[in-house]
Design a protein around this motif. Structure first.
Motif, short mmCIF file in Angstrom:
data_model
loop_
_atom_site.label_atom_id
_atom_site.label_comp_id
_atom_site.label_asym_id
_atom_site.label_seq_id
_atom_site.Cartn_x
_atom_site.Cartn_y
_atom_site.Cartn_z
N ARG A 145 35.48 47.42 47.98
CA ARG A 145 34.98 46.40 47.07
C ARG A 145 33.74 45.73 47.66
O ARG A 145 33.69 45.49 48.87
N SER A 146 32.75 45.42 46.81
CA SER A 146 31.57 44.68 47.26
C SER A 146 31.74 43.18 47.08
O SER A 146 30.93 42.40 47.59
N SER A 147 32.78 42.78 46.38
CA SER A 147 33.03 41.36 46.13
C SER A 147 34.51 41.16 45.89
O SER A 147 35.22 42.10 45.49
N PRO A 148 35.02 39.95 46.12
CA PRO A 148 36.45 39.71 45.89
C PRO A 148 36.76 39.67 44.40
O PRO A 148 35.86 39.63 43.55
N PHE A 149 38.05 39.70 44.08
CA PHE A 149 38.45 39.49 42.70
C PHE A 149 37.93 38.13 42.23
O PHE A 149 37.91 37.16 43.00
N PRO A 150 37.51 38.04 40.97
CA PRO A 150 36.97 36.76 40.50
C PRO A 150 38.02 35.66 40.40
O PRO A 150 37.68 34.48 40.44
N PHE A 151 39.30 36.05 40.29
CA PHE A 151 40.37 35.07 40.18
C PHE A 151 41.54 35.52 41.05
O PHE A 151 41.77 36.72 41.22
N PRO A 152 42.32 34.57 41.60
CA PRO A 152 43.45 34.94 42.45
C PRO A 152 44.54 35.65 41.65
O PRO A 152 44.66 35.46 40.43
N ALA A 153 45.33 36.43 42.34
CA ALA A 153 46.42 37.16 41.68
C ALA A 153 47.39 36.20 41.01
O ALA A 153 47.60 35.08 41.49
N LEU A 154 47.98 36.65 39.92
CA LEU A 154 49.00 35.86 39.26
C LEU A 154 50.22 35.74 40.17
O LEU A 154 50.64 36.71 40.80
N GLU A 155 50.78 34.56 40.23
CA GLU A 155 51.94 34.32 41.09
C GLU A 155 53.16 35.04 40.55
O GLU A 155 53.42 35.06 39.35
N HIS A 156 53.92 35.67 41.45
CA HIS A 156 55.19 36.29 41.06
C HIS A 156 56.22 35.21 40.75
O HIS A 156 56.34 34.22 41.49
N GLU A 157 56.98 35.40 39.71
CA GLU A 157 58.15 34.55 39.48
C GLU A 157 59.22 34.91 40.52
O GLU A 157 59.18 35.99 41.13
N PRO A 158 60.18 34.02 40.77
CA PRO A 158 61.14 34.24 41.86
C PRO A 158 61.82 35.60 41.81
O PRO A 158 61.99 36.23 42.86
#
Length: 502
Positions: A145-158
């Motif tokens: 990748r030349s750049s990070p993801f534009p948004f953080p990963a969606l949080e996993h539910e428990p």
């Protein structure tokens, strides 16, 4: 007859058409998008499993034929945004190796006419455009990748977080799904239970209408005309240029002229339209001197698996946040297998359409409360005998004998073994048949040799100098990843590099 014209005329408003429209309109190009369907309404039924899966509220009444002449209802959607209106919003990149020739158990996956490096900056642009959430460093197969993801990963539910921990104990590396949704501060995504397979009532899904068509219209350089079915692409006297489209609308016959044309109707419908546009200069179909239009139809070897833990309920709402790609490049003996990906939480009424006849709904509800559902995806290899045909009445036939079945069977066995080792009591399988039409591709393959391909590496037709095809039809191979982001990235590349913008 009504007449319209534009500098660039785009047929279809799905991932290819919508992304191309936005990319051109923001460059100041005069764009006209023709869509066969209409905008899907935002209504209560968007959130109804019965309306969507049982009543098929948003599906067309159209019927296609399979290779044996049997009629079926295809899994396509004619609407502004195309199939992205109901897709699961999973937007991964293909892996670097997917662009090279790869040996599989059942044959060779051919190389693409360009590599990952050429597409990488446009992958990054497409991720920004489609609001992709993800994280780097978890997946052992992830590409550079030349750049990070534009948004953080969606949080996993428990429940999903615990599932990930159980899988890690078995030695694999679960990773976050790359998801396109409007989630975060000020975002409209509420992580509802009706995302994967449903239209989004809130407009929070990163579909081609929300992220492509509407921003294109907002520039003032694009127009959208719905309820228009293009019947034929007519060429000029030389046969080397598209001259006009012959279409039907609610107001009667329509003729549309343009300097340049983009066909983005989906791999099956784009091939069918080229075939029915045969003329004196193109007797086998438009852009078909190679006889490759409609051939090499692929749609992945896909199955849903339902893993049931009798001692553990699944209370998850938004389930599609986890993937396992450890066997994507190497199943243990040097041969690639494919991908595992959680799908949206399946409810009992949704199981009813695939369950054996006579299974009571109450039983399906009980299973759904204790199950987790995965997509098991392996590559479908191209074959000239797997093809799209269309008869004089306009009826489409999709003939396909899956290739890569041994690979998919081995991947299924690996997945089932993994889940049983992780504590699941039973693993049930639903194979996809041709009616799903998921991830269709390969019917107007891109390449450098006009004798063996339909399009050049920038998706311009070898035979028709002002015609581009921008949908999954250009794929030389299917890889084993969801295709939408790759279609979007190539659309952005075409708009920037191919001369389509003028």
């Amino acid at each position: 007859m009504n007449r319209l014209s534009a500098e660039v005329v785009i047929i279809g408003s799905g991932m290819g058409g919508g992304t191309t429209a936005h990319a051109l309109a923001r460059r100041g190009v005069d764009v006209l998008v023709l869509e066969r369907g209409h905008r899907l309404p935002r209504e209560l039924e968007n959130w109804s499993p019965h309306a969507v899966f049982v009543d098929r509220r948003y599906r067309p009444t159209e019927r296609w034929l399979d290779g044996a002449g049997r009629s079926f209802a295809p899994g396509v959607h004619y609407a502004v945004g195309g199939n992205t209106k109901v897709y699961g919003a999973s937007l991964p990149r293909f892996r670097e190796q997917d662009f090279a020739a790869v040996e599989h158990l059942d044959g060779t996956s051919p190389a693409w006419p360009f590599g990952y490096a050429e597409l990488e900056p446009y992958y990054a642009e497409a991720e920004r455009m489609y609001r992709v959430h993800g994280t780097a460093g978890e997946d052992p197969t992830e590409p550079r990748r030349s750049s990070p993801f534009p948004f953080p990963a969606l949080e996993h539910e428990p429940y999903v977080a615990e599932l990930a921990a159980r899988l890690r104990e078995q030695g694999v590396h679960p990773s976050a799904n790359a998801m396109g949704v409007d989630r975060g501060t000020g975002g409209s995504c509420i992580r509802c239970a009706t995302c994967d397979g449903f239209p989004c009532k809130l407009g929070a899904k990163s579909d081609a209408e929300t992220c492509g068509i509407d921003p294109a219209l907002a520039t003032g350089n694009a127009r959208l005309l719905t309820g228009v079915r293009v019947r034929r692409i007519a060429t000029d006297g030389t046969g080397r240029r598209g001259d006009h489209l012959i279409a039907e609308s609610g107001d009667g016959p329509l003729e549309v002229t343009g300097a340049r044309f983009v066909l983005a109707a989906g791999a099956v419908n784009s091939a069918a339209l080229l075939l029915v546009s045969a003329d004196e200069k193109h007797p086998r179909g438009l852009a078909n001197s190679s006889d490759q239009v409609g051939r090499n139809f692929m749609m992945h070897n896909n199955a849903h698996i339902v893993a049931v833990d009798l001692d553990r309920g699944n209370d998850v709402t938004f389930q599609k946040t986890l993937a396992v790609n450890d066997w994507y490049l190497d199943g243990g003996d040097g041969v690639p297998l494919g991908a595992l990906q959680l799908i949206g939480k399946v409810q009992g009424v949704m199981m009813k359409t695939a369950a054996p006849r006579g299974v009571p709904r109450v039983v399906l509800d009980r299973v759904a409360r204790r199950s987790v559902e995965w997509l098991v995806m392996a590559e479908d290899l191209p074959s000239p005998h797997n093809r799209v045909l269309v008869d004089s009445a306009g009826t489409i036939t999709t003939t396909r004998v899956p290739r890569g079945v041994r690979t998919h069977r081995r991947l299924l066995d690996q997945a089932k073994g993994l889940l049983r080792a992780a504590g699941y009591d039973a693993v049930l399988t639903q194979q996809f048949d041709i009616s799903m039409n998921s991830h269709q591709c390969g019917t107007v393959v891109a390449g450098t040799d006009p004798a063996r391909s339909v399009l050049d590496p920038w998706c311009r037709a070898h035979d028709v100098e002002n015609l581009w095809v921008v949908d999954g039809g250009f794929f030389p191979s299917s890889a084993a990843m969801n295709p939408a982001l790759t279609i979007a990235a190539q659309a952005l590349r075409i708009a920037a590099e191919s001369g389509l913008a003028g």
